[in-house]
Design an enzyme around this catalytic site. Sequence first.
Site, mmCIF file in Angstrom:
data_model
loop_
_atom_site.group_PDB
_atom_site.id
_atom_site.type_symbol
_atom_site.label_atom_id
_atom_site.label_comp_id
_atom_site.label_asym_id
_atom_site.label_seq_id
_atom_site.Cartn_x
_atom_site.Cartn_y
_atom_site.Cartn_z
ATOM 1 N N LYS A 162 0.811 -1.225 0.000
ATOM 2 C CA LYS A 162 0.000 0.000 0.000
ATOM 3 C C LYS A 162 0.842 1.272 0.000
ATOM 4 O O LYS A 162 2.050 1.253 0.260
ATOM 5 C CB LYS A 162 -1.011 -0.054 1.140
ATOM 6 C CG LYS A 162 -2.139 -1.055 0.753
ATOM 7 C CD LYS A 162 -3.313 -1.079 1.667
ATOM 8 C CE LYS A 162 -4.375 -2.023 1.048
ATOM 9 N NZ LYS A 162 -5.394 -2.421 2.016
ATOM 10 N N ARG A 205 -3.383 -10.174 4.544
ATOM 11 C CA ARG A 205 -3.802 -10.254 3.142
ATOM 12 C C ARG A 205 -2.656 -9.681 2.316
ATOM 13 O O ARG A 205 -2.384 -8.482 2.385
ATOM 14 C CB ARG A 205 -5.094 -9.440 2.968
ATOM 15 C CG ARG A 205 -5.678 -9.473 1.578
ATOM 16 C CD ARG A 205 -6.911 -8.582 1.513
ATOM 17 N NE ARG A 205 -7.467 -8.557 0.169
ATOM 18 C CZ ARG A 205 -6.994 -7.810 -0.819
ATOM 19 N NH1 ARG A 205 -5.958 -7.025 -0.621
ATOM 20 N NH2 ARG A 205 -7.565 -7.861 -2.012
HETATM 21 N N1 PMM Z 1 -7.411 -4.007 0.673
HETATM 22 C C1 PMM Z 1 -7.733 -4.080 -0.634
HETATM 23 C C2 PMM Z 1 -8.783 -4.911 -1.076
HETATM 24 N N2 PMM Z 1 -9.459 -5.693 -0.210
HETATM 25 N N3 PMM Z 1 -9.836 -6.437 1.996
HETATM 26 C C3 PMM Z 1 -9.541 -6.373 3.310
HETATM 27 N N4 PMM Z 1 -10.235 -7.147 4.182
HETATM 28 N N5 PMM Z 1 -8.551 -5.571 3.790
HETATM 29 C C4 PMM Z 1 -7.819 -4.768 2.982
HETATM 30 O O1 PMM Z 1 -6.946 -4.036 3.480
HETATM 31 C C5 PMM Z 1 -8.104 -4.786 1.573
HETATM 32 C C6 PMM Z 1 -9.141 -5.654 1.121
HETATM 33 C C7 PMM Z 1 -6.986 -3.239 -1.620
HETATM 34 O O2 PMM Z 1 -5.755 -3.824 -1.956
HETATM 35 P P1 PMM Z 1 -5.440 -4.593 -3.375
HETATM 36 O O3 PMM Z 1 -5.698 -3.622 -4.495
HETATM 37 O O4 PMM Z 1 -4.030 -5.031 -3.276
HETATM 38 O O5 PMM Z 1 -6.380 -5.764 -3.483
#
Ligand code: PMM
Length: 289
Positions: A229, A268
């Site tokens: 991020k 994640r």
């Molecule tokens: N961040 C993203 C998408 N889904 N879900 C949860 N539970 N927590 C998060 O911090 C989160 C998420 C965005 O990140 P990406 O673009 O790498 O998927």
Amino acid sequence: MSTPHVGDFPPLIGFREIGRCRVVGVVNVTPDSFSDGGLWFDSAAAIEHGLALTGSGADLVDVGGESTRPGAQRVDAGEELRRVLPVVAELAASGSVVSIDTMHADVARQAVEAGATLVNDVSGGLADPAMVPFIAASGVPFVVMHWRGASADMQARAHYDDVVADVRRELAQRVAVIVDGGVDLDQLILDPGIGFAKNPDADHNWALLRHLDALLELGRPVLVGASRKTFLGRLLATGDEARPPAQRDHASSAITALVAAAGAWGVRVHDVAADVDAVRVAARWRAQS
Ligand code: PMM
């Protein structure tokens, strides 16, 4: 209250205790995610990527069809289903444990019917009024992330008196509403929502990570999504130029080790192999007297 230790994570329906933080691999079936936009937009490529993440040791793979990067526009449920359903079905059939990353109740329902084990809703059920009734009726585990509104303008809502206390209070209020809607407390996982209505140039993300115990004290497992991020890109910047997302994995694994040592239930992440090692280090660290 003291921070929970290995073996005493609160009960979560559908998941046995494994004595360490779980690694959740990201499969974005999107053309525009900030971290890997477009790489896995094709179903076959997304399936191959999910299988590779499971092969690298991911405990779950989180399949999403809508980018939530700051400024992103919503995707309708029909398009999202077209993107994610074949991927969820194939990965589940191949033995991966699949979570569905969606704000649409209909996508969650069809993904669960296709084999998904867990629903990850970045809005914690706020975006679609049909989500909480579905989670209550299905009994599946549900990730409740801290959310202050759609990604298109969420950064304008990144104002806090005390980010840790405010996020903790807002999540606790959300849990109360969800349980009131018929969901069992044992279905819920909490997530501080790193990068969502959090200012990467303020302390918001760092304070939430550093004080994970404040969320753990709410008595539910905690999932952390810090991987790649923007706040890491800023930390690792050269001059004014942020480090690009794909070059933030080492820093992401460092965060994984730290939050796993602090008692996170899951992380994640994109770079699964490194993070599997990091959670094993953290488990050993926590087991040491
Ligand atoms: N961040 C993203 C998408 N889904 N879900 C949860 N539970 N927590 C998060 O911090 C989160 C998420 C965005 O990140 P990406 O673009 O790498 O998927």
